[in-house]
Design a protein around this motif. Structure first.
Motif, PDB file in Angstrom:
ATOM      1  N   ILE A 133     -68.041  58.540  19.012  1.00 25.58           N
ATOM      2  CA  ILE A 133     -68.942  57.446  19.412  1.00 25.58           C
ATOM      3  C   ILE A 133     -68.848  57.228  20.922  1.00 25.58           C
ATOM      4  O   ILE A 133     -69.872  57.059  21.610  1.00 25.58           O
ATOM      5  CB  ILE A 133     -68.604  56.149  18.643  1.00 25.58           C
ATOM      6  CG1 ILE A 133     -68.957  56.321  17.158  1.00 25.58           C
ATOM      7  CG2 ILE A 133     -69.345  54.956  19.238  1.00 25.58           C
ATOM      8  CD1 ILE A 133     -68.615  55.129  16.302  1.00 25.58           C
ATOM      9  N   VAL A 193     -77.934  57.242  10.943  1.00 23.03           N
ATOM     10  CA  VAL A 193     -77.336  58.320  11.732  1.00 23.03           C
ATOM     11  C   VAL A 193     -78.186  59.578  11.593  1.00 23.03           C
ATOM     12  O   VAL A 193     -78.463  60.276  12.572  1.00 23.03           O
ATOM     13  CB  VAL A 193     -75.885  58.592  11.287  1.00 23.03           C
ATOM     14  CG1 VAL A 193     -75.240  59.626  12.194  1.00 23.03           C
ATOM     15  CG2 VAL A 193     -75.069  57.304  11.305  1.00 23.03           C
ATOM     16  N   LEU A 247     -76.744  53.123  17.509  1.00 25.26           N
ATOM     17  CA  LEU A 247     -75.354  52.756  17.818  1.00 25.26           C
ATOM     18  C   LEU A 247     -75.237  51.258  18.065  1.00 25.26           C
ATOM     19  O   LEU A 247     -74.251  50.621  17.683  1.00 25.26           O
ATOM     20  CB  LEU A 247     -74.875  53.516  19.057  1.00 25.26           C
ATOM     21  CG  LEU A 247     -74.188  54.856  18.838  1.00 25.26           C
ATOM     22  CD1 LEU A 247     -73.885  55.525  20.162  1.00 25.26           C
ATOM     23  CD2 LEU A 247     -72.902  54.682  18.034  1.00 25.26           C
ATOM     24  N   TYR A 251     -72.133  54.679  11.746  1.00 28.46           N
ATOM     25  CA  TYR A 251     -71.466  55.756  12.477  1.00 28.46           C
ATOM     26  C   TYR A 251     -69.972  55.773  12.157  1.00 28.46           C
ATOM     27  O   TYR A 251     -69.377  56.838  11.942  1.00 28.46           O
ATOM     28  CB  TYR A 251     -71.662  55.580  13.979  1.00 28.46           C
ATOM     29  CG  TYR A 251     -73.010  56.025  14.505  1.00 28.46           C
ATOM     30  CD1 TYR A 251     -73.181  57.285  15.061  1.00 28.46           C
ATOM     31  CD2 TYR A 251     -74.108  55.188  14.452  1.00 28.46           C
ATOM     32  CE1 TYR A 251     -74.413  57.700  15.565  1.00 28.46           C
ATOM     33  CE2 TYR A 251     -75.350  55.587  14.942  1.00 28.46           C
ATOM     34  CZ  TYR A 251     -75.488  56.842  15.500  1.00 28.46           C
ATOM     35  OH  TYR A 251     -76.707  57.240  15.981  1.00 28.46           O
TER      36      TYR A 251
END
Length: 774
Positions: free
Chosen positions: A507, A462, A537, A544
């Protein structure tokens, strides 16, 4: 410097230089004077060698070359004709090298390459793992010749392609040879150079045309083009001359970023020497062809690597991209409205060998779709960083483990980022992926100009995505709102997530912005800016989720995350954590220390200063589970398995894909079940596409309904109300879908390809042991 007035003069000079190279018994010491080695003292080494050579009376040809590649082990040096490769050379040992190596032909063993003290030394450069799998085309002369001496370039085979071109090739012949070689642009897009050249020539009939070289290498940590401009500038000039001849252009421009002063000086000197010798300028080698090259310094904007922005900057305007058409290769689209052919530095450097050796030779290297080689700057958490040139099709694993020497400190590989800040992060599961334009694109990354950054388990994906996104956002020119506003909003969300303030729905917001920015931006920078976030992602979504929901960073990189505790068994009571804490959160008992969570700001000062790693960062859930005496590892195991995919389940058990055609009889299907000892087979049509499943239950139904097993086609009785599952689907989702639709058998397919079968029982049994244990 005498001007060459004809091809005959050039051939005469070439032959003379070749004879001098062949007849000379003089020892040559090639000292790497690329920027990294220069910073480590290679210029001083060259001076000391020259002084010692004169003092001892031993004749040595000392050549200051461009980058030799293995920057991690610099300063580097090669000694010919002995073939010795020296690393970590020290100037104070120059006298010993002159007397022992140049005088007696014996190596100084301390400078020979070895992976560790116990390993055998490698005397020759070909024996060094970093170089053993490399194939040099663009970097063929870098590290071998003096970039400031055109005679050395000619002696090494330079301008041989130009000689062949002017002697027996027409402009169309040159164009067809480049098209046949399928040389794809090394700047990142991978568009075939030959077709770009042909379009420029076709669009600009009867009008002046320009040849432009893109040396605006703005990717952090990338230095491929710089190494060519600094270490072998004449190969670039030769490639541009060949392009100019093929498209009938008389002017060329090299766009170099202002941060490359050494490259600019080297190019200026190379252009001057080429003009004095009659290899650039008017009436080149007496052929009547004119071609002049000029240098344009860029101001350092990353967006000027994009074609239309570069042209705007070349014209003296602000580096803004514009919509196309017209393309650069068309009238009105190029610099000052003239049709312009724009290629990357590395692309032009690959052209001379193609013309000299032929397209078939080039096609024999690499893959059919991506022939030739690619230069990468290998950086990050590998033992051997530096400049590498490898054939297309080599795997990422070979680059990381063999050329790069594996991960630093024997840590676990986590991801590799290719394509610079606009590229993607590729996880461990794709380490055996071949490196070519199409394969990288399929997994969400791209070739880019050649940046390659390796990450290990100590990196937070991240945080990595935020770093690259921040670069792209700061380099956005601001012309179009999707890029200007979208990347800013994405960065705000990423900063919130990495500071422990992530919110549910972040997200989903990122995914929506990724789509908006990618589809709505004007230029390639904006369209590719979300790539680092999109790929992390895609492959590291769990990190995340941990940052947002658990306020936890598994790599312990992000501040403000997790619960800080002290492992009493590991603590040595040194008190450093207490002294480092500015908020008095570390409290002292009679025989222990503990962290008061009410005062802890999660600044990580105690974590970073603890000499034995007794300060631990845990999830809140882990603390809660430990309080009720349930082993946290058991909970993690269940959670991990619940998040695994159907492909993980399929790989964990023996499986084989058994098919039978729909027009086969039921008897054939029963015989297959019995002979292969399976409970079901896939029923496929004439094109081998899945249309149904035949199971042991269907055998019972056939008998109950009185079907003739010898006459009834299996396609008539097979179950066709299938639900096909993708291998990437999570176990929890699969259980939900199968239970709602009352499906026992779940075929796993990737497009039209059948991967295997997972049953509902498989999924339940996969999780049941851990659930029962808890």
């Amino acid at each position: 410097m005498e001007r060459l007035k004809s091809l005959k003069d050039f051939k005469s000079l070439e032959g003379s230089l070749r004879r001098q190279e062949g007849n000379g018994a003089k020892v040559r010491a090639s000292v790497c004077c690329g920027l990294p080695c220069t910073a480590l003292g290679s210029q001083e080494i060259a001076r000391e060698l020259a002084d010692e050579s004169a003092r001892q009376g031993i004749e040595v040809d000392i050549v200051k070359t461009g980058c030799q590649g293995l920057c991690q082990k610099g300063p580097l040096m090669q000694v010919e004709p002995h073939g010795y490769f020296y690393q970590k050379v020290k100037p104070e040992r120059a006298g010993e090298m002159i007397s022992k190596t140049m005088g007696s032909g014996q190596p100084v063993r301390e400078f020979l390459y070895r992976d560790s003290f116990l390993d055998e030394v490698k005397e020759q450069i070909q024996e060094v793992p970093f170089y053993s799998k490399q194939v040099k085309i663009a970097l063929r002369n870098t590290g071998k010749v003096d970039p400031h001496d055109i005679h050395q370039y000619i002696a090494a085979g330079g301008f041989k392609a130009v000689k062949k071109m002017f002697s027996r090739m027409s402009p169309d012949d040159v164009l067809e040879e480049v098209k046949k070689a399928n040389l794809r642009g090394r700047g990142g897009a991978g568009f075939p150079a030959g077709f770009k050249w042909a379009h420029t020539k076709r669009s600009g009939k009867g009008v002046p045309k320009l040849v432009i070289a893109n040396g605006d290498e703005g990717d952090p940590g990338a230095f491929m083009d710089r190494s060519i401009m600094e270490g072998d500038p004449f190969s670039l000039l030769e490639g541009m001359l060949i392009c100019a001849y093929s498209i009938d252009a008389n002017f060329g421009f090299i766009y170099v970023r202002h941060e490359y002063p050494l490259a600019i000086k080297t190019l200026e000197k190379a252009i001057k020497q080429a003009e004095e010798m009659g290899l650039l300028g008017r009436n080149i080698l007496g052929t009547g062809f004119d071609f002049s090259v000029f240098i344009k310094e860029g101001a350092g904007a990353f967006v000027c690597g994009e074609a239309t922005s570069l042209v705007a900057s070349l014209e003296g305007q602000r580096g803004f991209p514009r919509a196309r058409p017209p393309r650069l290769s068309e009238v009105g689209g190029g610099a000052w409205g003239y049709p312009s052919n724009l290629n990357n530095i590395e692309t032009y450097a690959c052209v001379p060998p193609i013309i000299e050796k032929g397209a078939d030779w080039f096609l024999g290297i690499g893959t059919p779709g991506s022939p030739g080689t690619k230069v990468f700057s290998l950086a990050g958490k590998v033992n051997n960083t530096g400049l590498v040139e490898v054939p297309m099709g080599i795997t990422l694993r070979e680059i990381v483990d063999e050329i790069g020497g594996g991960i630093l400190n024997n840590r676990k590989f986590k991801a590799i980022q290719t394509g610079g800040p606009s590229g993607g992060c590729i996880p461990e599961q794709y380490l055996d992926l071949p490196v070519d334009f199409d394969s990288l694109w399929q997994v969400g990354s791209m070739m880019g100009s050649g940046g390659m950054v390796v990450m290990d388990e100590s990196d937070c994906m991240v945080d990595i995505a935020k770093f690259f996104l921040a670069f792209c956002q700061s380099e956005s020119c601001g012309k179009c709102p999707p890029c200007r506003v979208g990347t800013y909003q994405m960065l705000q969300i990423m900063e919130r997530i990495t500071s422990g303030e992530g919110q549910p729905g972040d997200i989903e917001r990122l995914e929506k912005l990724i789509e908006t920015v990618g589809e709505g931006s004007l230029c390639g920078l904006g369209r590719s800016a979300p790539n680092p976030v999109a790929t992390t992602l895609r492959y590291f979504r769990e990190e995340y989720e941990e940052h947002i929901h658990d306020k936890y960073c598994r790599a312990n990189v992000c501040s403000g995350m997790g619960v800080f505790t002290i492992d009493q068994k590991a603590c040595i009571l040194c008190g450093l954590c207490r002294d480092a804490c500015a908020f008095d959160a570390v409290r002292e008992r009679r025989s222990s220390y503990f962290i008061d969570q009410e005062y802890c700001t999660k600044c990580k000062a105690c974590f970073e200063i603890c000499p034995v790693g007794a300060v631990k960062v845990k999830k809140k859930a882990q603390i809660a589970v430990e309080k009720i005496k349930i082993p946290y590892e058991a909970m993690v195991s269940v959670k991990r398995k619940a998040k695994l995919t159907l492909w993980d389940v399929l790989k964990s058990k023996p499986h084989v894909v058994i098919t039978i055609y729909h027009d086969s009889t039921v008897a054939d299907a029963i015989r297959t079940l019995h002979d292969r000892n399976v409970s079901s087979v896939f029923v496929v049509d004439d094109n081998a596409k899945l249309i149904g499943i035949f199971t042991e239950r269907d055998v019972v139904h056939c008998y109950n309904k009185g079907f003739s097993c010898q006459d009834t086609p299996v396609g008539h009785v097979a179950r066709k109300d299938l639900i096909k599952f993708e291998p990437s689907m999570g176990i929890s989702s699969a259980i939900l879908i199968a239970s709602r639709n009352k499906k026992r058998h779940m075929p796993i397919v990737d497009g039209d390809r059948i991967l295997g079968m997972v049953t509902f029982r498989d999924l339940v049994s996969y999780l049941l042991p851990e659930i029962s244990y808890i």
